[in-house]
Write a protein that holds these residues in place. Structure first.
Motif, mmCIF file in Angstrom:
data_model
loop_
_atom_site.group_PDB
_atom_site.id
_atom_site.type_symbol
_atom_site.label_atom_id
_atom_site.label_comp_id
_atom_site.label_asym_id
_atom_site.label_seq_id
_atom_site.Cartn_x
_atom_site.Cartn_y
_atom_site.Cartn_z
ATOM 1 N N ARG A 15 0.813 -1.498 -0.107
ATOM 2 C CA ARG A 15 0.213 0.243 0.154
ATOM 3 C C ARG A 15 0.339 1.490 -0.529
ATOM 4 N NH1 ARG A 15 -4.849 -1.029 -1.586
ATOM 5 N NH2 ARG A 15 -6.090 -2.582 -0.874
ATOM 6 N N LYS A 16 2.037 1.152 0.478
ATOM 7 C CA LYS A 16 3.326 1.943 0.610
ATOM 8 C C LYS A 16 4.007 2.248 -0.974
ATOM 9 C CE LYS A 16 3.438 1.866 5.817
ATOM 10 N NZ LYS A 16 4.088 1.632 6.659
ATOM 11 N N GLY A 17 3.646 1.414 -1.152
ATOM 12 C CA GLY A 17 4.486 1.608 -2.248
ATOM 13 C C GLY A 17 6.170 0.704 -2.559
ATOM 14 N N GLU A 18 5.932 -0.137 -1.438
ATOM 15 C CA GLU A 18 7.525 -0.267 -1.162
ATOM 16 C C GLU A 18 7.540 -1.434 -2.008
ATOM 17 O OE1 GLU A 18 8.156 -0.583 3.026
ATOM 18 O OE2 GLU A 18 7.004 1.808 3.220
ATOM 19 N N ILE A 19 6.394 -2.395 -2.101
ATOM 20 C CA ILE A 19 6.477 -3.677 -2.994
ATOM 21 C C ILE A 19 5.489 -3.564 -4.320
ATOM 22 C CG2 ILE A 19 6.351 -6.307 -2.529
ATOM 23 C CD1 ILE A 19 6.071 -6.388 0.415
ATOM 24 N N PRO A 20 6.443 -3.597 -5.233
ATOM 25 C CA PRO A 20 5.853 -3.668 -6.670
ATOM 26 C C PRO A 20 5.313 -4.983 -6.800
ATOM 27 C CG PRO A 20 8.461 -3.610 -7.008
ATOM 28 C CD PRO A 20 8.159 -3.123 -5.730
ATOM 29 N N ASN A 21 4.536 -4.751 -7.953
ATOM 30 C CA ASN A 21 4.005 -6.014 -8.763
ATOM 31 C C ASN A 21 3.064 -6.971 -7.330
ATOM 32 O OD1 ASN A 21 4.790 -5.558 -11.261
ATOM 33 N ND2 ASN A 21 6.898 -6.112 -10.283
ATOM 34 N N PHE A 22 2.449 -6.431 -6.097
ATOM 35 C CA PHE A 22 1.953 -7.092 -5.483
ATOM 36 C C PHE A 22 0.906 -7.370 -5.533
ATOM 37 C CE2 PHE A 22 -0.111 -8.419 -0.888
ATOM 38 C CZ PHE A 22 0.902 -9.234 -0.595
ATOM 39 N N THR A 23 0.631 -9.144 -5.376
ATOM 40 C CA THR A 23 -0.512 -9.834 -5.515
ATOM 41 C C THR A 23 -1.738 -9.168 -5.442
ATOM 42 O OG1 THR A 23 0.443 -11.466 -6.553
ATOM 43 C CG2 THR A 23 -1.834 -11.964 -6.605
ATOM 44 N N GLY A 24 -3.370 -8.930 -5.440
ATOM 45 C CA GLY A 24 -3.556 -8.420 -4.369
ATOM 46 C C GLY A 24 -4.383 -6.911 -5.069
ATOM 47 N N ILE A 25 -2.745 -6.215 -4.943
ATOM 48 C CA ILE A 25 -1.754 -4.326 -4.384
ATOM 49 C C ILE A 25 -2.709 -4.223 -6.195
ATOM 50 C CG2 ILE A 25 -1.908 -2.861 -3.867
ATOM 51 C CD1 ILE A 25 -3.773 -4.556 -1.866
ATOM 52 N N SER A 26 -1.258 -4.335 -6.522
ATOM 53 C CA SER A 26 -0.679 -3.443 -7.748
ATOM 54 C C SER A 26 -0.484 -4.675 -8.375
ATOM 55 C CB SER A 26 0.826 -2.830 -7.655
ATOM 56 O OG SER A 26 1.486 -3.758 -6.853
ATOM 57 N N ALA A 27 -1.213 -5.537 -8.546
ATOM 58 C CA ALA A 27 -0.701 -7.071 -9.801
ATOM 59 C C ALA A 27 -1.638 -7.848 -9.399
ATOM 60 C CB ALA A 27 0.184 -7.588 -9.229
ATOM 61 N N PRO A 28 -2.251 -8.387 -10.733
ATOM 62 C CA PRO A 28 -3.942 -9.152 -10.840
ATOM 63 C C PRO A 28 -3.614 -10.457 -10.438
ATOM 64 C CG PRO A 28 -2.685 -9.055 -12.720
ATOM 65 C CD PRO A 28 -1.559 -8.280 -12.289
ATOM 66 N N TYR A 29 -4.139 -11.261 -10.093
ATOM 67 C CA TYR A 29 -5.287 -12.082 -9.493
ATOM 68 C C TYR A 29 -5.968 -12.794 -9.801
ATOM 69 C CZ TYR A 29 -5.930 -17.254 -7.052
ATOM 70 O OH TYR A 29 -5.772 -18.218 -7.349
ATOM 71 N N GLU A 30 -6.075 -14.325 -11.213
ATOM 72 C CA GLU A 30 -7.110 -14.731 -11.525
ATOM 73 C C GLU A 30 -7.176 -15.901 -11.127
ATOM 74 O OE1 GLU A 30 -4.600 -13.240 -15.478
ATOM 75 O OE2 GLU A 30 -5.117 -15.107 -15.769
ATOM 76 N N ALA A 31 -8.249 -16.071 -10.011
ATOM 77 C CA ALA A 31 -9.268 -17.182 -9.508
ATOM 78 C C ALA A 31 -9.197 -18.399 -10.240
ATOM 79 C CB ALA A 31 -10.295 -16.657 -8.537
ATOM 80 N N PRO A 32 -8.951 -19.944 -9.982
ATOM 81 C CA PRO A 32 -9.416 -21.090 -10.598
ATOM 82 C C PRO A 32 -11.070 -20.628 -11.305
ATOM 83 C CG PRO A 32 -8.213 -21.361 -8.589
ATOM 84 C CD PRO A 32 -8.804 -19.649 -8.758
ATOM 85 N N ALA A 33 -11.087 -20.361 -12.114
ATOM 86 C CA ALA A 33 -12.190 -21.392 -13.157
ATOM 87 C C ALA A 33 -12.998 -22.367 -12.581
ATOM 88 C CB ALA A 33 -12.500 -20.782 -14.707
ATOM 89 N N ASN A 34 -11.619 -23.434 -12.647
ATOM 90 C CA ASN A 34 -12.575 -24.411 -11.926
ATOM 91 C C ASN A 34 -11.375 -25.263 -11.372
ATOM 92 O OD1 ASN A 34 -15.051 -24.501 -14.312
ATOM 93 N ND2 ASN A 34 -14.173 -24.274 -15.641
ATOM 94 N N PRO A 35 -12.068 -25.095 -10.479
ATOM 95 C CA PRO A 35 -10.832 -26.231 -9.785
ATOM 96 C C PRO A 35 -11.409 -27.462 -9.125
ATOM 97 C CG PRO A 35 -12.165 -24.422 -8.263
ATOM 98 C CD PRO A 35 -11.957 -23.338 -9.574
ATOM 99 N N GLU A 36 -10.931 -27.789 -8.838
ATOM 100 C CA GLU A 36 -11.024 -29.010 -8.891
ATOM 101 C C GLU A 36 -11.958 -29.282 -6.745
ATOM 102 O OE1 GLU A 36 -9.460 -30.889 -11.936
ATOM 103 O OE2 GLU A 36 -8.650 -29.731 -10.347
ATOM 104 N N LEU A 37 -11.098 -28.658 -6.400
ATOM 105 C CA LEU A 37 -11.499 -28.439 -4.714
ATOM 106 C C LEU A 37 -11.459 -26.572 -4.195
ATOM 107 C CD1 LEU A 37 -12.937 -29.461 -2.123
ATOM 108 C CD2 LEU A 37 -10.084 -30.475 -1.560
ATOM 109 N N VAL A 38 -12.481 -26.402 -3.928
ATOM 110 C CA VAL A 38 -12.819 -25.051 -2.893
ATOM 111 C C VAL A 38 -12.539 -24.872 -1.418
ATOM 112 C CG1 VAL A 38 -13.360 -22.659 -2.812
ATOM 113 C CG2 VAL A 38 -13.350 -23.480 -4.950
ATOM 114 N N VAL A 39 -11.646 -24.415 -0.406
ATOM 115 C CA VAL A 39 -11.933 -24.444 0.744
ATOM 116 C C VAL A 39 -11.351 -23.007 0.709
ATOM 117 C CG1 VAL A 39 -10.529 -26.233 1.141
ATOM 118 C CG2 VAL A 39 -9.136 -24.409 1.226
#
Length: 200
Positions: free
Chosen positions: A149-173
């Motif tokens: 959030r402070k910009g100290e870590i670039p390309n951080f998943t969920g903040i400044s880089a994307p996360y692509e959730a599984p479309a058809n995972p075998e299992l979700v917990v």
């Protein structure tokens, strides 16, 4: 790439190793945001597998970056190479007749599918550790979200880089709703139901 290499068949087959171990060999691929609980759940599952006499090993994202992948950064290409290498290592574990549990954010569907394609249809189980970014950020055990959030870590998943959730995972917990123990039990139940492991 060298062309002076030849594939040597192993003297002991994957099937023979599975027969001796008395369980299937496969990849349990845990994916999810940082602080979603991937490593904790993977290790809880590994403990249960161990207690039941199953051969397993956990490959953890941070641990791998201390050795095998210590030369990689966190830009998109480095992330892809990180997952490619882990996929190849995981395949070796499957060939050795073991259960390998991998705990990596692995944010891109394409990269996870590359690993899936390395092994046979029944040798890759994608486990989506579902947890909202708000809850992950609230937990933030390593203080990474705060730094991002402070910009100290670039390309951080969920903040400044994307996360692509599984479309058809075998299992979700759902680690936001269930405890680590409950999530681990859900996974063990799934493996027994699908006959990947014997009922204890």
């Amino acid at each position: 790439m060298s062309t002076n290499i030849v594939w040597h068949e192993a003297s002991i087959s994957k099937e023979q190793r599975r027969e001796k171990n008395k369980h299937h060999s496969f990849i349990l691929w845990f994916t999810g945001l940082s602080a979603s609980g991937k490593s904790s759940i993977a290790n809880a599952v590994a403990q249960k597998l161990f207690e039941q006499g199953n051969q397993s090993f956990v490959l953890d994202g941070d641990n791998i970056r201390h050795g095998l992948n210590k030369n990689l950064g966190f830009d998109e290409e480095s992330r892809k190479e990180n997952i490619r290498r882990i996929g190849e290592v995981s395949k070796l574990f499957v060939e050795s007749g073991q259960i390998v549990l991998t705990a990596f954010i692995s944010p891109y569907r394409e990269d996870r599918n590359v690993v899936r394609a390395l092994v046979e249809d029944n040798e890759f189980i994608e486990v989506y550790v579902q947890c909202s970014v708000e809850e992950c950020e609230r937990r933030d055990p390593k203080g990474l979200y705060n730094k991002a959030r402070k910009g100290e870590i670039p390309n951080f998943t969920g903040i400044s880089a994307p996360y692509e959730a599984p479309a058809n995972p075998e299992l979700v917990v759902d680690s936001e709703k269930f405890s680590i123990e409950e999530c681990a039990n859900q996974i063990i139940e799934f493996l027994v139901d699908k006959e990947y492991i014997l009922k204890n």
